[in-house]
Design an enzyme around this catalytic site. Structure first.
Site, PDB file in Angstrom:
ATOM      1  CG  HIS A   1      76.438 -10.701-109.443  1.00 17.29           C
ATOM      2  ND1 HIS A   1      75.852 -11.909-109.117  1.00 17.29           N
ATOM      3  CD2 HIS A   1      76.643 -10.060-108.268  1.00 17.29           C
ATOM      4  CE1 HIS A   1      75.699 -11.981-107.810  1.00 17.29           C
ATOM      5  NE2 HIS A   1      76.169 -10.881-107.269  1.00 17.29           N
TER       6      HIS A   1
ATOM      7  NE  ARG B   1      69.507 -11.476-102.522  1.00 25.19           N
ATOM      8  CZ  ARG B   1      70.615 -11.028-103.095  1.00 25.19           C
ATOM      9  NH1 ARG B   1      71.149 -11.670-104.116  1.00 25.19           N
ATOM     10  NH2 ARG B   1      71.182  -9.920-102.672  1.00 25.19           N
TER      11      ARG B   1
ATOM     12  CD  GLU C   1      81.538  -7.050-108.523  1.00 25.33           C
ATOM     13  OE1 GLU C   1      81.973  -7.604-107.480  1.00 25.33           O
ATOM     14  OE2 GLU C   1      80.337  -6.935-108.779  1.00 25.33           O
TER      15      GLU C   1
ATOM     16  CG  ASN D   1      79.248  -1.117-103.490  1.00 26.53           C
ATOM     17  OD1 ASN D   1      78.057  -0.786-103.464  1.00 26.53           O
ATOM     18  ND2 ASN D   1      79.623  -2.376-103.544  1.00 26.53           N
TER      19      ASN D   1
ATOM     20  NE  ARG E   1      77.380  -3.265-107.095  1.00 28.54           N
ATOM     21  CZ  ARG E   1      76.726  -3.975-106.197  1.00 28.54           C
ATOM     22  NH1 ARG E   1      76.831  -3.683-104.919  1.00 28.54           N
ATOM     23  NH2 ARG E   1      75.982  -4.973-106.575  1.00 28.54           N
TER      24      ARG E   1
END
Ligand code: ADP
Length: 419
Positions: A180, A241, A384, A7, A91
């Site tokens: 996601h 965010r 993941e 990743n 990823r």
């Protein structure tokens, strides 16, 4: 198959080395501060001591070289030869409208990921650097891309189109993509397996609540809506965010505070959310601590966070015409008893009844709803990296089979050539 899962971020690389045969994580770690003289590599081999190496790592190519070296290290490594790395799974954040599934990385695929840079200017470039670094250090080893956006590509137009002039969608591909996806896909599948049901018969809402947070509506195994949009900024309140807000605020705040485009961007991405509202922290544990001490703004941040999740659950139950399963995952979803409690409060009308004792510090995969609850509420830790490793192994094994069959048919060599 032994798969190196990567990743790659702008200044960090997270990795796991996984044996997919028995889903065994042989080693995992992270390189941080890439580009600096004080870069740090943290490496945790299975059943061995964790190590930390500090040194100059100037770019992703050198970082990957270090990762391979530490996997090979006589004292801290888990392999004896580079060839034991049979495949690499990356990823990749943005697959745009091009990729609805994980794929083997060919020159055309790499070009398509490059073509999507405009959609994810911060994320796709380091992903590409990681792919190129592996080409250099692991030549001939197959690489696959697993996209954050792929699971959401089956959303219907009424869910992915914005109410802006349609020409802008055609011209700039401005639409909702969602993120996601790997996590939403994994936990929804696991939910069906755990309940012993066919996913094609279930209406599932998955809440991935971490520093970034999103909710997805999954009807019959298909993501039909999700709260993140063109970028991961839309939807829930997150660590830093802003999530949903009146778009008119962009020009209003820029005018009032005399902000540039990039300053406004930073305000919405880095200085808002739990951090911006509370003024304390972007970390939910610290927000909960501050709330207990009576901090009002931390309470507001928590309330906005949980209220929005509740609203999305209501909206998505309406969108799907019902709800069978609600899944909590991600650092907050898995670990915050208080968040789950608040989200599920007064939701009996929708068939959601959380069991207070089962919701108290559950471990592993767990059912949290009471027996009478029509909707099953589950805690499912996301994974993941494992999905990336399994997807990669599946694609590469299929590809090898194809080559072998072609070889047999043409009485040709069985040699497999990957990029
Ligand atoms: P990322 O999105 O960066 O992968 P994670 O999924 O690890 O993040 O989630 C990080 C968030 O999970 C942080 O806000 C952290 O405070 C929260 N978290 C972790 N453990 C707990 C806990 N026991 N209670 C409440 N929040 C928690």
């Amino acid at each position: 198959m032994k798969v190196l899962v990567l990743n790659c971020g702008s200044s960090s690389i997270k990795y796991q080395f996984i044996d997919t045969k028995n889903k065994d994580v042989l080693a995992k770690g992270m390189v941080e501060r890439i580009g600096m003289s004080s870069a740090v590599l943290t490496h945790q081999p299975k059943e061995k001591e964790k190590i930390k190496i500090v040194g100059e790592i100037l770019d992703h190519t050198i970082a990957i070289e270090y990762v391979i070296a530490v996997l090979l290290s006589p004292n801290h490594g888990v392999i004896k030869d580079k060839s034991e790395i049979e495949a690499v799974g990356h990823r990749v954040v943005h697959g745009g409208e091009t990729f609805s599934d994980s794929v083997l990385i060919t020159d055309q695929v790499l070009q398509a990921i490059k073509d999507n840079i405009e959609l994810a200017p911060l994320h796709n470039p380091p992903n590409i650097k990681g792919i190129q670094a592996c080409k250099t250090h692991l030549p001939g080893i197959p690489q696959c891309a697993v996209f954050d956006t792929a699971f959401h590509t089956k959303m219907p137009p009424h869910a992915y189109l914005y109410g802006i002039p349609y020409a802008l969608y055609k011209k700039y591909k401005i639409r909702r993509y969602g993120f996601h996806g790997t996590s939403h896909r994994y936990v929804s599948k696991r939910a069906a397996q755990l309940l012993g049901k066919d996913i094609s018969q279930l209406k599932i809402i998955t809440a991935h609540l971490g520093n970034g947070a999103s909710v997805a509506a999954i009807n019959k195994g298909v993501s039909v809506d999700t709260s993140m949009g063109f970028t991961p900024l839309e939807g829930l309140l997150m660590g830093t965010r802003v999530g949903d807000m009146d778009p008119a605020l962009v020009t209003y705040i820029m005018g009032k505070e005399e902000l540039s485009l990039s300053e406004m961007n930073a305000l919405m991405n880095k200085h808002s959310g739990l951090l911006g509202v509370s003024g304390e922290s972007s970390d939910m544990r610290e927000i909960e601590e501050a709330m207990k001490e009576g901090n009002k703004r931390a309470q507001y941040a928590f309330d906005i966070f949980t209220y929005r999740i509740k609203k999305y659950i209501g909206a998505y139950a309406a969108a799907m015409g019902g709800l069978d399963v609600l899944v909590f995952t991600g650092g907050i979803g898995e670990n915050s008893t208080l968040v789950r409690q608040k989200v599920c409060e007064n939701m009996e009308f929708l068939g959601i009844e959380l069991h207070p004792r089962l919701n108290e510090n559950p471990q592993g995969e767990a059912e949290l709803s009471s027996v009478s609850s029509k909707v099953k509420v589950l805690r499912i830790p996301t994974n993941e990296e494992m999905v990336i490793a399994m997807d990669t192994a599946e694609i590469v094994e299929k590809q090898m089979q194809k080559f072998q069959n072609a070889g047999k048919n043409e009485d040709d060599s069985n040699e497999i050539k990957f990029n």
